[in-house]
Scaffold this motif. Structure first.
Motif, PDB file in Angstrom:
ATOM      1  N   LEU A 105       0.833  -1.194   0.000  1.00 41.16           N
ATOM      2  CA  LEU A 105       0.000   0.000   0.000  1.00 41.16           C
ATOM      3  C   LEU A 105       0.871   1.249   0.000  1.00 41.16           C
ATOM      4  CD1 LEU A 105      -2.597  -1.078   2.707  1.00 41.16           C
ATOM      5  CD2 LEU A 105      -2.930  -1.107   0.227  1.00 41.16           C
ATOM      6  N   SER A 107       0.547   5.772   0.175  1.00 44.05           N
ATOM      7  CA  SER A 107      -0.287   6.961   0.367  1.00 44.05           C
ATOM      8  C   SER A 107       0.625   8.175   0.435  1.00 44.05           C
ATOM      9  CB  SER A 107      -1.109   6.854   1.658  1.00 44.05           C
ATOM     10  OG  SER A 107      -1.916   8.008   1.823  1.00 44.05           O
ATOM     11  N   THR A 108       0.273   9.215  -0.309  1.00 44.10           N
ATOM     12  CA  THR A 108       1.024  10.468  -0.296  1.00 44.10           C
ATOM     13  C   THR A 108       0.082  11.611   0.084  1.00 44.10           C
ATOM     14  OG1 THR A 108       0.610  10.886  -2.647  1.00 44.10           O
ATOM     15  CG2 THR A 108       2.598   9.641  -2.084  1.00 44.10           C
ATOM     16  N   ASN A 123      -3.640  14.413  -2.231  1.00 38.96           N
ATOM     17  CA  ASN A 123      -3.621  13.086  -1.573  1.00 38.96           C
ATOM     18  C   ASN A 123      -3.899  11.995  -2.609  1.00 38.96           C
ATOM     19  OD1 ASN A 123      -5.774  10.952  -0.039  1.00 38.96           O
ATOM     20  ND2 ASN A 123      -3.724  11.162   0.798  1.00 38.96           N
ATOM     21  N   GLU A 124      -3.056  10.966  -2.549  1.00 40.64           N
ATOM     22  CA  GLU A 124      -3.278   9.786  -3.393  1.00 40.64           C
ATOM     23  C   GLU A 124      -2.975   8.542  -2.560  1.00 40.64           C
ATOM     24  OE1 GLU A 124      -1.780   7.623  -7.546  1.00 40.64           O
ATOM     25  OE2 GLU A 124      -1.085   9.650  -7.034  1.00 40.64           O
ATOM     26  N   THR A 125      -3.902   7.613  -2.551  1.00 41.39           N
ATOM     27  CA  THR A 125      -3.772   6.367  -1.792  1.00 41.39           C
ATOM     28  C   THR A 125      -4.111   5.208  -2.708  1.00 41.39           C
ATOM     29  OG1 THR A 125      -4.428   7.483   0.254  1.00 41.39           O
ATOM     30  CG2 THR A 125      -4.550   5.074   0.221  1.00 41.39           C
ATOM     31  N   GLY A 140      -5.521   3.184  -7.409  1.00 38.53           N
ATOM     32  CA  GLY A 140      -5.586   4.112  -6.298  1.00 38.53           C
ATOM     33  C   GLY A 140      -6.678   5.142  -6.488  1.00 38.53           C
TER      34      GLY A 140
END
Length: 511
Positions: A105, A107-108, A123-125, A140
Motif C-alpha cells: 500500500l 499513500s502520499t 492526496n493519493e492512496t 488508487g
C-alpha cells in the motif's frame, strides 16, 4: 603386599644358606659368591615394587560400535545442529526474495495552508502489485483541492480513481534486481542441501578417524595386557627355576628387564588409549548440548577381523568417479555458485540497455467504476494518463566494467570447478590405492605375526628342554609384539581408508 614380603624373606634365607651349584657360580661370577647374589636379588625386588598395576578390564563393559557412535554425532553434535540450520536459512532467503513481489500500500499527502487559506491539498492512496515480467500494476484514488491548485493537479470535486501499469521495456525487460534475487535464492535453496552434506561429510570423517584411533589403541592395550601376563608368568617361572638351581641368576634379571620393558609399553598404551578417548569425547554431546565423555566401561569394536568384502573393485571405482559431478557436495556447490554468478552476469548485461519506463493509467470520475459507456475503446482513448521515461549514459563505462567483471567471476568459478573435479577424482583414487596396499599389508603382517607366534612357542619348548635361553625367548616375544601392534595399526588405517573413500566421494554426509 604380604605375599611379596614372604618372598623376600624366603629368598634372603635361601641365598645365604644354600650352596651354589657350578652353573650358578658361573652365572654369579660377575657379582661375587655371596654378597653378589644378595645385591642382585635386592636390586630385582626393589625394581619389582616399581612396576605399574596390571590394567584390569571391567566385567560390565559396553561396546560402542562405530554406527552407534556416528548416530550420536549426527543427532547431538553442535556442528550437526549447525548443518541442520542451513536449509532453514535457505528457506528464509527465499521468503525474503519472494517478498520483493509482495503487493504494498502507498499513500502520499501534501497540504499547505496560510493565513486561513488552503493553498492546496494533494492526496493519493492506493496499492501496487509487482509482476514477474518487469511490470507493476497499480490502483488508487486521488483527491486534490485548494485555492491555488496547480492546473495539472485539478481533479473532479469527488476525486478520481485510477488503475494502470508501469513496464520496463528497455533495461529490466528480461531480468531485474528482484527477479535476479529470487532466482539466486532458489539456487541457494538447492545448494543448501549439498552445503549441509559437505559439513556433515567433514564432521563424520573426523569422528570416524578419531574412533578408529581409539579402537586401535584399545586393541594395542589388549595385546600388551596379554604380553604383561605372559612376561609376569615367565618371570615367576625363571625365578622359581633359579631358586631350584636350574638357571643362573642372570636369567632372572633378563626376565625381569623384559617384564619392565613390557610394563613401560603397557603404560604407554594405557596413556594413548585414555587420550584417544578424550579426543573421541569431543564428538559426544547430550541432547541439551552438554559435552560428554567416554565412560570407563565403554570399549570400541575389536580389530581382530577386517571385512575385505568392502574393498572396491575397479568397476565400482569408475562408477563413483562418474557420479561425483552429480552427487559430490563441493562440486555441486560450485555448480550452483556458477549459476548464481551467471544470473548476476545477466543482470549486469541488462545495465547496458537504456532505461525506458512506460506508464499507462486509466482514469474514472466514479469510485470503483471505470467503464460508464458501452464503448470501451472510447474510454481507453479519452480517460487516461500515459507517459514514458528514457535515460541512458553516454559512454556505458560503469555498465561495461560491471558486466566484464561478472564474466570474469563466472570464468573464475569455472576454473575452480575444473580443479575441484580433478582434485576429488585424485583423492578417491589415492584412497583406493591405499586400500589395496593396506589389504596386502594386513595379509603380510597377519602371516608374519602368526609365524612369530609359532616361533615363540617353539622357542619356549626348546627352553624347557634346556636348548635355548631367556634372551632368545624375550627377543621372539618382542618381535611378536612389534608385528602385532603393526598389524593393528594397519587394520585401523584400512578402516580409515574406507572412510576416506566415502568422504572423498561426498557420500559420508548423505543422510
Amino acid at each position: 603386599m604380604k605375599r611379596k614380603n614372604i618372598f623376600i624373606f624366603f629368598v634372603w634365607k635361601r641365598t645365604t644358606v644354600r650352596t651354589l651349584s657350578p652353573s650358578e657360580k658361573g652365572g654369579m661370577r660377575l657379582f661375587g659368591e655371596g654378597a653378589g647374589v644378595r645385591l642382585l636379588m635386592l636390586f630385582l625386588l626393589l625394581l619389582f615394587f616399581q612396576l605399574p598395576l596390571h590394567s584390569q578390564t571391567s566385567d560390565t563393559t559396553e561396546t560402542l560400535s562405530l554406527n552407534d557412535f556416528l548416530e550420536l554425532v549426527i543427532a547431538y553434535h553442535p556442528l550437526a545442529k549447525q548443518a541442520d540450520l542451513i536449509p532453514q536459512e535457505a528457506r528464509q532467503r527465499l521468503v525474503t526474495a519472494r517478498g520483493g513481489f509482495d503487493p504494498f500500500l502507498f499513500s502520499t499527502l501534501d497540504n499547505k495552508e496560510f493565513s486561513g487559506t488552503e493553498y492546496f491539498f494533494l492526496n493519493e492512496t492506493g496499492v501496487k502489485v509487482p509482476l514477474w515480467l518487469g511490470m507493476e500494476v497499480r490502483g488508487g484514488y486521488a483527491i486534490n483541492r485548494g485555492d491555488f491548485l496547480n492546473p495539472e493537479n485539478t481533479l473532479p470535486a469527488q476525486g478520481q480513481m485510477l488503475a494502470g501499469l508501469s513496464a520496463n521495456i528497455g533495461q529490466g525487460l528480461f531480468t531485474d534486481a528482484r527477479r535476479t534475487a529470487l532466482r539466486q535464492a532458489k539456487i541457494f535453496r538447492e545448494a543448501s542441501r549439498f552445503q549441509r552434506i559437505a559439513l556433515l561429510n567433514d564432521l563424520l570423517l573426523a569422528s570416524t578417524h578419531d574412533y578408529w584411533h581409539w579402537a586401535m589403541y584399545y586393541n594395542i592395550l589388549i595385546v600388551f595386557n596379554e604380553a604383561y601376563d605372559i612376561s609376569q608368568q615367565q618371570f615367576e617361572n625363571v625365578k622359581n627355576a633359579f631358586l631350584l638351581g636350574d638357571v643362573p641368576a642372570i636369567d632372572t634379571l633378563e626376565a625381569f628387564i623384559q617384564l619392565q620393558d613390557i610394563s613401560f609399553s603397557l603404560n604407554q598404551a594405557q596413556l594413548q588409549f585414555a587420550n584417544a578417548g578424550l579426543q573421541l569425547s569431543n564428538h559426544l554431546w547430550s541432547e541439551n548440548l552438554m559435552p560428554l565423555r567416554i565412560r570407563n566401561n565403554q570399549i570400541p569394536e575389536r580389530l581382530s577381523e577386517v571385512n575385505f568384502d568392502k574393498v572396491l573393485t575397479l568397476d565400482s571405482l569408475n562408477r563413483i568417479l562418474d557420479a561425483i559431478a552429480e552427487f559430490h557436495p563441493e562440486i555441486r556447490q560450485l555448480q550452483y555458485a556458477i549459476e548464481q554468478l551467471d544470473a548476476e552476469r545477466k543482470l549486469k548485461l541488462e545495465s547496458l540497455k537504456p532505461r525506458v519506463n512506460f506508464n499507462y493509467n486509466l482514469l474514472s470520475e466514479q469510485r470503483f467504476r471505470f467503464v460508464s459507456q458501452p464503448d470501451i475503446a472510447t474510454v481507453l482513448s479519452t480517460n487516461y494518463k500515459w507517459g514514458f521515461d528514457i535515460s541512458m549514459p553516454l559512454f556505458w563505462g560503469q555498465g561495461r566494467g560491471q558486466y566484464r567483471l561478472a564474466q570474469l567471476k563466472v570464468k573464475e568459478a569455472g576454473y575452480q570447478l575444473d580443479f575441484k573435479n580433478a582434485e576429488v577424482s585424485n583423492k578417491i583414487q589415492s584412497f583406493f590405492n591405499d586400500l589395496i596396499t593396506l589389504r596386502s599389508q594386513i595379509e603380510l603382517f597377519d602371516s608374519a605375526a602368526d609365524n612369530y607366534r609359532r616361533l615363540l612357542a617353539a622357542e619356549r619348548i626348546r627352553f624347557d628342554a634346556g636348548e635355548s635361553s631367556v634372551f632368545l625367548i624375550n627377543t621372539r616375544q618382542l618381535k611378536l609384539l612389534e608385528f602385532q601392534t603393526k598389524l593393528l595399526e594397519v587394520k585401523a588405517r584400512y578402516n580409515m581408508a574406507l572412510a576416506g573413500i566415502a568422504w572423498a566421494s561426498g557420500m559420508m554426509g548423505v543422510q
